[in-house]
Design a protein around this motif. Structure first.
Motif, PDB file in Angstrom:
ATOM      1  N   SER A 113     -14.895 -40.661  -7.204  1.00  0.00           N
ATOM      2  CA  SER A 113     -14.443 -40.747  -8.588  1.00  0.00           C
ATOM      3  C   SER A 113     -14.960 -39.587  -9.393  1.00  0.00           C
ATOM      4  N   ARG A 114     -14.213 -39.188 -10.410  1.00  0.00           N
ATOM      5  CA  ARG A 114     -14.593 -38.069 -11.255  1.00  0.00           C
ATOM      6  C   ARG A 114     -14.650 -38.550 -12.686  1.00  0.00           C
ATOM      7  N   ASN A 115     -15.792 -38.317 -13.368  1.00  0.00           N
ATOM      8  CA  ASN A 115     -15.952 -38.782 -14.742  1.00  0.00           C
ATOM      9  C   ASN A 115     -15.567 -37.679 -15.716  1.00  0.00           C
ATOM     10  N   ARG A 116     -14.466 -37.890 -16.466  1.00  0.00           N
ATOM     11  CA  ARG A 116     -14.063 -36.935 -17.483  1.00  0.00           C
ATOM     12  C   ARG A 116     -14.700 -37.330 -18.789  1.00  0.00           C
ATOM     13  N   THR A 117     -15.438 -36.418 -19.397  1.00  0.00           N
ATOM     14  CA  THR A 117     -16.141 -36.741 -20.632  1.00  0.00           C
ATOM     15  C   THR A 117     -15.270 -36.598 -21.864  1.00  0.00           C
ATOM     16  N   GLY A 118     -14.126 -35.952 -21.720  1.00  0.00           N
ATOM     17  CA  GLY A 118     -13.330 -35.628 -22.894  1.00  0.00           C
ATOM     18  C   GLY A 118     -12.898 -36.829 -23.712  1.00  0.00           C
ATOM     19  N   VAL A 158      -5.276 -34.102 -12.762  1.00  0.00           N
ATOM     20  CA  VAL A 158      -4.493 -32.874 -12.936  1.00  0.00           C
ATOM     21  C   VAL A 158      -3.652 -32.974 -14.199  1.00  0.00           C
ATOM     22  N   GLN A 159      -3.010 -34.122 -14.402  1.00  0.00           N
ATOM     23  CA  GLN A 159      -2.154 -34.303 -15.579  1.00  0.00           C
ATOM     24  C   GLN A 159      -2.939 -34.150 -16.878  1.00  0.00           C
ATOM     25  N   VAL A 160      -4.106 -34.780 -16.954  1.00  0.00           N
ATOM     26  CA  VAL A 160      -4.894 -34.723 -18.183  1.00  0.00           C
ATOM     27  C   VAL A 160      -5.413 -33.311 -18.437  1.00  0.00           C
ATOM     28  N   ALA A 161      -5.923 -32.654 -17.388  1.00  0.00           N
ATOM     29  CA  ALA A 161      -6.438 -31.289 -17.554  1.00  0.00           C
ATOM     30  C   ALA A 161      -5.330 -30.343 -18.006  1.00  0.00           C
ATOM     31  N   ALA A 162      -4.143 -30.496 -17.434  1.00  0.00           N
ATOM     32  CA  ALA A 162      -3.007 -29.659 -17.847  1.00  0.00           C
ATOM     33  C   ALA A 162      -2.620 -29.978 -19.288  1.00  0.00           C
ATOM     34  N   GLY A 163      -2.598 -31.258 -19.641  1.00  0.00           N
ATOM     35  CA  GLY A 163      -2.242 -31.658 -21.000  1.00  0.00           C
ATOM     36  C   GLY A 163      -3.213 -31.129 -22.034  1.00  0.00           C
ATOM     37  N   GLU A 164      -4.491 -31.152 -21.733  1.00  0.00           N
ATOM     38  CA  GLU A 164      -5.489 -30.640 -22.671  1.00  0.00           C
ATOM     39  C   GLU A 164      -5.326 -29.138 -22.873  1.00  0.00           C
ATOM     40  N   ASN A 165      -4.947 -28.432 -21.817  1.00  0.00           N
ATOM     41  CA  ASN A 165      -4.694 -26.997 -21.973  1.00  0.00           C
ATOM     42  C   ASN A 165      -3.453 -26.751 -22.834  1.00  0.00           C
ATOM     43  N   ILE A 166      -2.441 -27.593 -22.686  1.00  0.00           N
ATOM     44  CA  ILE A 166      -1.247 -27.461 -23.519  1.00  0.00           C
ATOM     45  C   ILE A 166      -1.608 -27.662 -24.985  1.00  0.00           C
ATOM     46  N   ALA A 167      -2.405 -28.697 -25.258  1.00  0.00           N
ATOM     47  CA  ALA A 167      -2.834 -28.950 -26.640  1.00  0.00           C
ATOM     48  C   ALA A 167      -3.626 -27.762 -27.187  1.00  0.00           C
ATOM     49  N   LEU A 168      -4.463 -27.162 -26.352  1.00  0.00           N
ATOM     50  CA  LEU A 168      -5.238 -25.993 -26.766  1.00  0.00           C
ATOM     51  C   LEU A 168      -4.326 -24.824 -27.117  1.00  0.00           C
ATOM     52  N   ARG A 186      -4.226 -45.515 -15.972  1.00  0.00           N
ATOM     53  CA  ARG A 186      -3.239 -45.749 -17.032  1.00  0.00           C
ATOM     54  C   ARG A 186      -3.910 -45.671 -18.403  1.00  0.00           C
ATOM     55  N   LYS A 187      -5.083 -46.264 -18.513  1.00  0.00           N
ATOM     56  CA  LYS A 187      -5.803 -46.236 -19.787  1.00  0.00           C
ATOM     57  C   LYS A 187      -6.155 -44.803 -20.183  1.00  0.00           C
ATOM     58  N   THR A 188      -6.597 -44.017 -19.192  1.00  0.00           N
ATOM     59  CA  THR A 188      -6.935 -42.615 -19.452  1.00  0.00           C
ATOM     60  C   THR A 188      -5.706 -41.834 -19.894  1.00  0.00           C
ATOM     61  N   LEU A 189      -4.584 -42.045 -19.193  1.00  0.00           N
ATOM     62  CA  LEU A 189      -3.358 -41.332 -19.550  1.00  0.00           C
ATOM     63  C   LEU A 189      -2.881 -41.722 -20.948  1.00  0.00           C
ATOM     64  N   HIS A 190      -2.922 -43.002 -21.262  1.00  0.00           N
ATOM     65  CA  HIS A 190      -2.472 -43.456 -22.583  1.00  0.00           C
ATOM     66  C   HIS A 190      -3.298 -42.805 -23.689  1.00  0.00           C
ATOM     67  N   THR A 225       8.241 -35.876 -22.438  1.00  0.00           N
ATOM     68  CA  THR A 225       7.360 -36.032 -21.283  1.00  0.00           C
ATOM     69  C   THR A 225       6.007 -36.598 -21.696  1.00  0.00           C
ATOM     70  N   LEU A 226       5.474 -36.082 -22.789  1.00  0.00           N
ATOM     71  CA  LEU A 226       4.175 -36.563 -23.273  1.00  0.00           C
ATOM     72  C   LEU A 226       4.262 -38.021 -23.714  1.00  0.00           C
ATOM     73  N   ASP A 227       5.390 -38.403 -24.321  1.00  0.00           N
ATOM     74  CA  ASP A 227       5.593 -39.804 -24.711  1.00  0.00           C
ATOM     75  C   ASP A 227       5.579 -40.713 -23.482  1.00  0.00           C
ATOM     76  N   GLU A 228       6.227 -40.267 -22.420  1.00  0.00           N
ATOM     77  CA  GLU A 228       6.262 -41.062 -21.192  1.00  0.00           C
ATOM     78  C   GLU A 228       4.851 -41.251 -20.625  1.00  0.00           C
ATOM     79  N   LEU A 229       4.071 -40.183 -20.624  1.00  0.00           N
ATOM     80  CA  LEU A 229       2.708 -40.275 -20.094  1.00  0.00           C
ATOM     81  C   LEU A 229       1.810 -41.121 -20.988  1.00  0.00           C
ATOM     82  N   ALA A 230       2.081 -41.116 -22.273  1.00  0.00           N
ATOM     83  CA  ALA A 230       1.265 -41.895 -23.211  1.00  0.00           C
ATOM     84  C   ALA A 230       1.573 -43.383 -23.140  1.00  0.00           C
ATOM     85  N   SER A 231       2.672 -43.743 -22.458  1.00  0.00           N
ATOM     86  CA  SER A 231       3.049 -45.158 -22.369  1.00  0.00           C
ATOM     87  C   SER A 231       3.360 -45.585 -20.940  1.00  0.00           C
ATOM     88  N   VAL A 232       2.933 -44.795 -19.959  1.00  0.00           N
ATOM     89  CA  VAL A 232       3.234 -45.095 -18.565  1.00  0.00           C
ATOM     90  C   VAL A 232       2.714 -46.479 -18.197  1.00  0.00           C
TER      91      VAL A 232
END
Length: 452
Positions: free
Chosen positions: A45-50, A282-292, A359-363, A342-349
């Protein structure tokens, strides 16, 4: 056993060198025991602090999924049960330095133990002078451990030790000494864990080790190629861990560039492609870069600058009445409507193919990311809830990291989140101590006075 310090005070005598040696050996034994236990308890498991709770901010992890609490490492470094003076950790640190440097008298497992203990001491204590005085011998030895790859455990430990050393000594010359070996390890190592460790250490060395802007851009290109090829460019095809590491370190380095327009053009497609990954990390890390990237496309209006109002630009309520108006400088992605879908879909997957935790992390993550893509001046955890007294939204600033009673770091920008995550990957539970004492840490994240 009676407290040796109390015994010395009662008798008026000092503690003998032999007694002190026995106590230091006890600490060494406890460190070895803890390090070995951690190494034998590897988890996937990998703990993301973000987007996690700050309740776990004091955890110290060895990078294998095993968490050490900061209280535990404090006990190891200066435990009451071994009756050591407050600076006993320095003796232990120098013992570990000697063991790392003296390769002829050490074994592979012994060096791995010493490298792990060395790294954990540097996380919990600020020891710039102690490390500086030995860096000419320490650095070549760590690089040899990385290059030789005698065992995965020693290599990964050396990479971790090197990363925390870079932040500790804050030397503007270290990048040149380590960059080529780290890139070789990423490309050629047969160990996935070594590749991941080398990617993170390369990001740390580039950011803190004195890389010039052109060199930083070169490393970002190298990392982006890993993302674009799903790891194949470094012989790690479809390895999510390697891709996540490359995404995270690209994001860290991007925070250090003033103008990201050119980098955005080459990176945005790759990050959007990774939103389709089957791995939530991978999805979250890519999404955070998009937001940046969206956040960096806006800069403050200059004093002599006149701009016409644009419906797509944030209003005063987004920028804050006390802050400068933020101006859109360029378009990040021309098919933004598709991206938001796409972001809406991931936020409600809701598919059961994804674990409840993922799922909780993605939401949580993609609700924030989507919010920032639509309104780039809104940082992570921006609250649109209305304050009953003022009638205005609460806005940014809900994510905070408490350093001490008087100081906290408010994570209201994506660039701050990227830097916080990077620091905590290296320093883990030692982050508050390092922020308090290490200028290399505190200067890259502005603090605010805590409200008690």
């Amino acid at each position: 056993m009676r407290d040796l310090r109390r015994q010395a005070l009662e008798s008026g005598k000092t503690v003998s060198r032999k007694a002190r040696s026995r106590n230091i050996s006890a600490v060494s034994s406890k460190v070895n025991s803890a390090v070995n236990s951690a190494a034998n308890s590897r988890a996937t498991s990998r703990n993301r602090t973000g987007h996690g709770s700050d309740e776990d901010e004091d955890d110290l992890s060895d990078g294998s999924g095993t968490a050490w609490s900061s209280n535990s490492i404090e006990d190891i470094l200066n435990g009451e049960d071994v009756d050591l003076p407050p600076d006993a950790w320095k003796s232990e640190l120098h013992t570990r330095i000697e063991q790392i440097v003296d390769r002829k008298r050490s074994s592979t497992e012994g060096r791995a133990d010493s490298l792990n203990a060395f790294a954990h001491i540097l996380m919990a204590r600020y020891a710039k002078d102690d490390v500086d005085n030995n860096i000419d011998e320490l650095l070549p030895s760590m690089i040899r451990s990385i290059k030789a790859e005698t065992s995965e455990r020693e290599t990964v430990a050396a990479l971790r030790a090197l990363a925390v050393t870079v932040i500790t000594i804050d030397d503007g010359q270290i990048y040149d000494s380590v960059v080529e070996q780290l890139k070789r390890t990423i490309s050629d190592s047969e160990s996935t864990q070594a590749k991941i460790g080398a990617v993170h250490t390369l990001g740390t060395a580039t950011f803190f080790g004195g890389a010039a802007t052109e060199e930083t851009e070169d490393i970002m290109t190298f990392l982006l190629e890993i993302v674009e090829t799903d790891g194949e460019s470094v012989n790690a095809h479809d390895d999510a861990g390697v891709v996540v590491a490359a995404l995270e370190e690209w994001g860290l380095l991007a925070t250090d560039l003033d103008d990201l327009e050119l980098a955005t053009e080459t990176a945005i497609e790759a990050f959007i492609d990774q939103l389709q990954s089957s791995d939530s990390g991978v999805q979250v890390a890519a999404g955070e870069n998009i937001a940046l990237l969206y956040e960096k496309s806006y800069t403050p209006q200059e004093e002599d600058e006149e701009v016409s109002h644009d419906e797509d630009e944030p209003g005063e309520e987004e920028t804050g009445k006390t802050g400068p108006k933020m101006i859109k400088r360029y378009t990040v992605y021309r098919r933004q409507d598709q991206l938001i879908d796409t972001l809406d879909e991931l936020a409600s997957v809701s598919t059961r193919k994804i674990s409840k935790k993922d799922r909780k992390t993605l939401h949580s993550s993609f609700a924030d990311i989507r919010n920032s893509v639509e309104k780039p001046t809104r940082g992570p955890k921006y609250s649109t809830a209305l304050n009953e007294e003022t009638g205005r939204s609460y806005g940014a600033g809900r994510m905070k990291v408490r350093i001490n009673r008087n100081v906290e770091v408010r994570i209201d920008k994506w660039w701050k989140l990227q830097r916080l995550n990077a620091l905590r990957r290296v320093l883990q539970g030692g982050f508050p101590t390092q922020y308090d004492e290490n200028e290399a840490v505190s200067r890259i994240l502005p603090f605010t006075m805590a409200k008690n």
